[in-house]
Design a protein around this motif. Structure first.
Motif, PDB file in Angstrom:
ATOM      1  N   VAL A 173       0.881  -1.161   0.000  1.00 45.91           N
ATOM      2  CA  VAL A 173       0.000   0.000   0.000  1.00 45.91           C
ATOM      3  C   VAL A 173       0.919   1.211   0.000  1.00 45.91           C
ATOM      4  CG1 VAL A 173      -1.964   1.128   1.113  1.00 45.91           C
ATOM      5  CG2 VAL A 173      -1.615  -1.338   1.409  1.00 45.91           C
ATOM      6  N   SER A 174       1.191   1.724  -1.184  1.00 50.28           N
ATOM      7  CA  SER A 174       2.170   2.798  -1.328  1.00 50.28           C
ATOM      8  C   SER A 174       1.746   3.763  -2.417  1.00 50.28           C
ATOM      9  CB  SER A 174       3.552   2.227  -1.664  1.00 50.28           C
ATOM     10  OG  SER A 174       3.559   1.728  -2.990  1.00 50.28           O
ATOM     11  N   ALA A 175       2.402   4.910  -2.452  1.00 50.99           N
ATOM     12  CA  ALA A 175       2.105   5.918  -3.459  1.00 50.99           C
ATOM     13  C   ALA A 175       2.408   5.424  -4.863  1.00 50.99           C
ATOM     14  CB  ALA A 175       2.903   7.188  -3.167  1.00 50.99           C
ATOM     15  N   ALA A 176       3.263   4.417  -4.976  1.00 51.89           N
ATOM     16  CA  ALA A 176       3.689   3.933  -6.290  1.00 51.89           C
ATOM     17  C   ALA A 176       2.809   2.815  -6.836  1.00 51.89           C
ATOM     18  CB  ALA A 176       5.131   3.443  -6.219  1.00 51.89           C
ATOM     19  N   ASN A 177       1.914   2.278  -6.023  1.00 51.99           N
ATOM     20  CA  ASN A 177       1.133   1.111  -6.435  1.00 51.99           C
ATOM     21  C   ASN A 177      -0.269   1.535  -6.874  1.00 51.99           C
ATOM     22  OD1 ASN A 177      -0.010  -1.382  -6.870  1.00 51.99           O
ATOM     23  ND2 ASN A 177       0.719  -2.277  -4.953  1.00 51.99           N
ATOM     24  N   THR A 178      -0.499   1.497  -8.183  1.00 50.20           N
ATOM     25  CA  THR A 178      -1.798   1.904  -8.728  1.00 50.20           C
ATOM     26  C   THR A 178      -2.756   0.727  -8.905  1.00 50.20           C
ATOM     27  OG1 THR A 178      -0.937   1.722 -10.989  1.00 50.20           O
ATOM     28  CG2 THR A 178      -0.802   3.889  -9.921  1.00 50.20           C
ATOM     29  N   ASP A 179      -2.356  -0.465  -8.449  1.00 56.31           N
ATOM     30  CA  ASP A 179      -3.257  -1.617  -8.525  1.00 56.31           C
ATOM     31  C   ASP A 179      -4.496  -1.370  -7.684  1.00 56.31           C
ATOM     32  OD1 ASP A 179      -1.400  -2.859 -10.111  1.00 56.31           O
ATOM     33  OD2 ASP A 179      -0.633  -4.181  -8.529  1.00 56.31           O
ATOM     34  N   THR A 180      -5.581  -2.018  -8.053  1.00 59.73           N
ATOM     35  CA  THR A 180      -6.822  -1.859  -7.309  1.00 59.73           C
ATOM     36  C   THR A 180      -7.032  -3.021  -6.345  1.00 59.73           C
ATOM     37  OG1 THR A 180      -8.079  -2.905  -9.093  1.00 59.73           O
ATOM     38  CG2 THR A 180      -7.920  -0.506  -9.111  1.00 59.73           C
ATOM     39  N   VAL A 181      -7.787  -2.743  -5.314  1.00 60.68           N
ATOM     40  CA  VAL A 181      -8.043  -3.700  -4.238  1.00 60.68           C
ATOM     41  C   VAL A 181      -9.070  -4.743  -4.696  1.00 60.68           C
ATOM     42  CG1 VAL A 181      -9.172  -3.854  -1.991  1.00 60.68           C
ATOM     43  CG2 VAL A 181      -7.422  -2.130  -2.384  1.00 60.68           C
ATOM     44  N   LYS A 182      -8.828  -6.005  -4.284  1.00 60.81           N
ATOM     45  CA  LYS A 182      -9.742  -7.102  -4.606  1.00 60.81           C
ATOM     46  C   LYS A 182     -10.177  -7.803  -3.324  1.00 60.81           C
ATOM     47  CE  LYS A 182      -7.391  -8.075  -8.998  1.00 60.81           C
ATOM     48  NZ  LYS A 182      -6.614  -9.095  -9.752  1.00 60.81           N
ATOM     49  N   PRO A 183     -11.395  -8.329  -3.293  1.00 59.03           N
ATOM     50  CA  PRO A 183     -11.815  -9.102  -2.113  1.00 59.03           C
ATOM     51  C   PRO A 183     -10.859 -10.251  -1.850  1.00 59.03           C
ATOM     52  CG  PRO A 183     -13.692  -8.634  -3.542  1.00 59.03           C
ATOM     53  CD  PRO A 183     -12.469  -8.220  -4.304  1.00 59.03           C
ATOM     54  N   GLY A 184     -10.528 -10.453  -0.584  1.00 62.90           N
ATOM     55  CA  GLY A 184      -9.622 -11.518  -0.186  1.00 62.90           C
ATOM     56  C   GLY A 184      -8.195 -11.053   0.036  1.00 62.90           C
ATOM     57  N   MET A 185      -7.854  -9.864  -0.433  1.00 63.87           N
ATOM     58  CA  MET A 185      -6.519  -9.343  -0.152  1.00 63.87           C
ATOM     59  C   MET A 185      -6.381  -9.042   1.334  1.00 63.87           C
ATOM     60  SD  MET A 185      -5.695  -6.696  -3.276  1.00 63.87           S
ATOM     61  CE  MET A 185      -5.164  -7.294  -4.881  1.00 63.87           C
ATOM     62  N   ILE A 186      -5.198  -9.302   1.888  1.00 67.59           N
ATOM     63  CA  ILE A 186      -4.914  -8.989   3.284  1.00 67.59           C
ATOM     64  C   ILE A 186      -3.629  -8.187   3.330  1.00 67.59           C
ATOM     65  CG2 ILE A 186      -4.455  -9.899   5.598  1.00 67.59           C
ATOM     66  CD1 ILE A 186      -6.036 -12.353   4.922  1.00 67.59           C
ATOM     67  N   PHE A 187      -3.709  -7.012   3.948  1.00 71.26           N
ATOM     68  CA  PHE A 187      -2.531  -6.158   4.045  1.00 71.26           C
ATOM     69  C   PHE A 187      -2.590  -5.323   5.314  1.00 71.26           C
ATOM     70  CE2 PHE A 187      -5.520  -4.395   0.847  1.00 71.26           C
ATOM     71  CZ  PHE A 187      -5.937  -3.229   1.479  1.00 71.26           C
ATOM     72  N   SER A 188      -1.457  -4.702   5.624  1.00 71.17           N
ATOM     73  CA  SER A 188      -1.373  -3.877   6.833  1.00 71.17           C
ATOM     74  C   SER A 188      -1.702  -2.431   6.507  1.00 71.17           C
ATOM     75  CB  SER A 188       0.022  -3.963   7.451  1.00 71.17           C
ATOM     76  OG  SER A 188       0.992  -3.364   6.586  1.00 71.17           O
ATOM     77  N   ILE A 189      -2.187  -1.738   7.521  1.00 79.75           N
ATOM     78  CA  ILE A 189      -2.364  -0.283   7.484  1.00 79.75           C
ATOM     79  C   ILE A 189      -1.607   0.242   8.690  1.00 79.75           C
ATOM     80  CG2 ILE A 189      -3.993   1.628   7.668  1.00 79.75           C
ATOM     81  CD1 ILE A 189      -4.188   0.186   5.016  1.00 79.75           C
ATOM     82  N   GLU A 190      -0.444   0.903   8.446  1.00 80.80           N
ATOM     83  CA  GLU A 190       0.441   1.244   9.556  1.00 80.80           C
ATOM     84  C   GLU A 190       1.119   2.607   9.394  1.00 80.80           C
ATOM     85  OE1 GLU A 190       4.131  -1.185   9.588  1.00 80.80           O
ATOM     86  OE2 GLU A 190       3.088  -2.473   8.158  1.00 80.80           O
ATOM     87  N   PRO A 191       0.342   3.669   9.510  1.00 78.23           N
ATOM     88  CA  PRO A 191       0.978   4.990   9.475  1.00 78.23           C
ATOM     89  C   PRO A 191       1.835   5.216  10.706  1.00 78.23           C
ATOM     90  CG  PRO A 191      -1.304   5.180  10.152  1.00 78.23           C
ATOM     91  CD  PRO A 191      -1.100   3.744   9.754  1.00 78.23           C
ATOM     92  N   GLY A 192       2.795   6.124  10.594  1.00 75.88           N
ATOM     93  CA  GLY A 192       3.656   6.437  11.730  1.00 75.88           C
ATOM     94  C   GLY A 192       4.239   7.830  11.613  1.00 75.88           C
ATOM     95  N   VAL A 193       4.682   8.340  12.725  1.00 76.13           N
ATOM     96  CA  VAL A 193       5.430   9.605  12.781  1.00 76.13           C
ATOM     97  C   VAL A 193       6.636   9.343  13.676  1.00 76.13           C
ATOM     98  CG1 VAL A 193       5.458  11.978  13.631  1.00 76.13           C
ATOM     99  CG2 VAL A 193       3.482  11.133  12.355  1.00 76.13           C
ATOM    100  N   TYR A 194       7.827   9.704  13.178  1.00 68.34           N
ATOM    101  CA  TYR A 194       9.066   9.381  13.878  1.00 68.34           C
ATOM    102  C   TYR A 194       9.914  10.648  13.998  1.00 68.34           C
ATOM    103  CZ  TYR A 194       7.243   5.012  12.069  1.00 68.34           C
ATOM    104  OH  TYR A 194       6.411   3.969  11.752  1.00 68.34           O
ATOM    105  N   LEU A 195      10.068  11.127  15.218  1.00 69.02           N
ATOM    106  CA  LEU A 195      10.835  12.346  15.478  1.00 69.02           C
ATOM    107  C   LEU A 195      12.212  11.947  15.990  1.00 69.02           C
ATOM    108  CD1 LEU A 195       8.120  14.554  17.256  1.00 69.02           C
ATOM    109  CD2 LEU A 195       8.617  14.327  14.810  1.00 69.02           C
TER     110      LEU A 195
END
Length: 358
Positions: A302-324
């Motif tokens: 899941v990145s700015a470079a990936n223009t593929d579309t989401v399909k049912p059954g896909m499993i991926f992480s959603i992990e935003p962060g801020v690092y100071l």
């Protein structure tokens, strides 16, 4: 053989203009055949034609009670690449997966001069990216164990403990839960160490006022889990609490827009834009998520470079962060399964910041 999975891979091969391929990734071989082999430096390969019977090439050192297709065996003193050369169609393009070592591929090319060879991992990876019902069930179970274990870790952590102590506690709890292994090296980061997204636990001692970032995953019945929560040992600074709220909101905004047909880059943007507008864009320095299954990081992200579309059954992480750097870091991570109408979040541990160790 898992005929449904084989049929899906064959359809992908046809879409790529291929009639045959070699699959050597041990996890992909198991995915298609049920044969579980870790060959290490030795040759193990599955020849998969679009039409006709698959052929699996195995060293007699490997224990495979009964392979589900034609077997071709060899010993350490044989020449297994020559066996493969006898099976492939030298007049047609041969697909190769990304894992096959050059020490096998190049000799095969020399034995089959003029046979075109192409990288064809996507034919299998595209299928592995969309989990079937059995795989979804297994990944839900691994995530259930992860939820239970991080709650135990949250209650366990105290000032004066080291990162290593907490990581070892988590790993031991996985063993008690019947997991085969960790999915990756358990990350426990205190204070400024949390500003390094891939910090490995060391002898840093937890002090009051510091953040506690825990990124953890187990492997249960071959399938992985992955999640991150960030706590505070004592009341956090207002700035740090606000950043945690921001990261959580970015996580929730991204999850809210997941449904079949949406582009993966747009999911990344939903979280990244929130963080950027708040002035922390430069401190969110990684993609929003990665695909996961038998390994913690599978093909797809899941990145700015990936223009593929989401399909049912896909499993991926959603992990935003801020690092100071030199101060602290926060990450909030869930796994999601894409459904026919949206997504199901696999992690159910509260994502709001909370105080631990007091």
């Amino acid at each position: 053989m898992n005929e449904q999975r084989v049929a899906r891979v064959r359809a992908e091969m046809q879409a790529h203009g291929l009639t045959q391929m070699i699959i050597s990734d041990s996890k992909s071989v198991w995915y298609l055949t049920g044969a579980s082999v870790e060959p290490y430096e030795r040759l193990m390969a599955l020849y998969l034609p679009v039409q006709g019977e698959p052929v699996i090439f195995l060293n007699k050192l490997f224990f495979v009670p009964q392979a589900p297709c034609r077997e071709v065996w060899h010993t350490d003193s044989d020449k297994p690449v020559e066996q493969i050369a006898e099976v492939v169609d030298k007049t047609k393009t041969l697909g190769i997966d990304k894992e096959w070592p050059a020490k096998f591929l190049i000799p095969l090319m020399e034995l089959c001069p003029g046979m075109p060879v192409v990288l064809a991992s996507d034919c299998v990876d595209a299928c592995r990216a969309v989990k079937d019902a059995e795989e979804q069930m297994l990944m839900k179970e691994a995530s259930r164990i992860n939820d239970e274990t991080i709650l135990k870790a949250r209650d366990y952590v105290k000032p004066g403990m080291t990162e290593k102590q907490v990581a070892e506690y988590i790993d031991n709890e996985y063993k008690k839960a019947g997991c085969e292994s960790v999915a990756f090296t358990t990350i426990v980061s205190f204070g400024a160490n949390a500003a390094d997204p891939h910090h490995e636990p060391d002898d840093t001692v937890l002090e009051k006022g510091e953040c506690v970032l825990i990124d953890m995953g187990c492997c249960k019945n071959r399938y992985c889990s992955d999640m991150t929560r960030t706590f505070f040992c004592g009341e956090p600074k207002p700035e740090y609490a606000a950043i945690h709220d921001l990261v959580r909101q970015a996580n929730e905004a991204a999850e809210a827009m997941i449904h079949p047909g949406v582009r993966l880059c747009d999911i990344d943007a939903a979280a990244r834009d929130l963080i950027t507008k708040a002035g922390y864009g430069e401190y969110f320095n990684h993609r929003l998520g990665h695909f996961i299954g038998q390994t913690d990081h599978e093909k797809g992200d899941v990145s700015a470079a990936n223009t593929d579309t989401v399909k049912p059954g896909m499993i991926f992480s959603i992990e935003p962060g801020v690092y100071l750097p030199g101060k602290f870091g926060v990450r909030v991570e869930d796994l999601v399964i894409v459904t026919e109408t949206g997504c199901e979040v696999l992690n159910h541990v509260d994502k709001h910041w909370s105080v631990v160790g007091v």
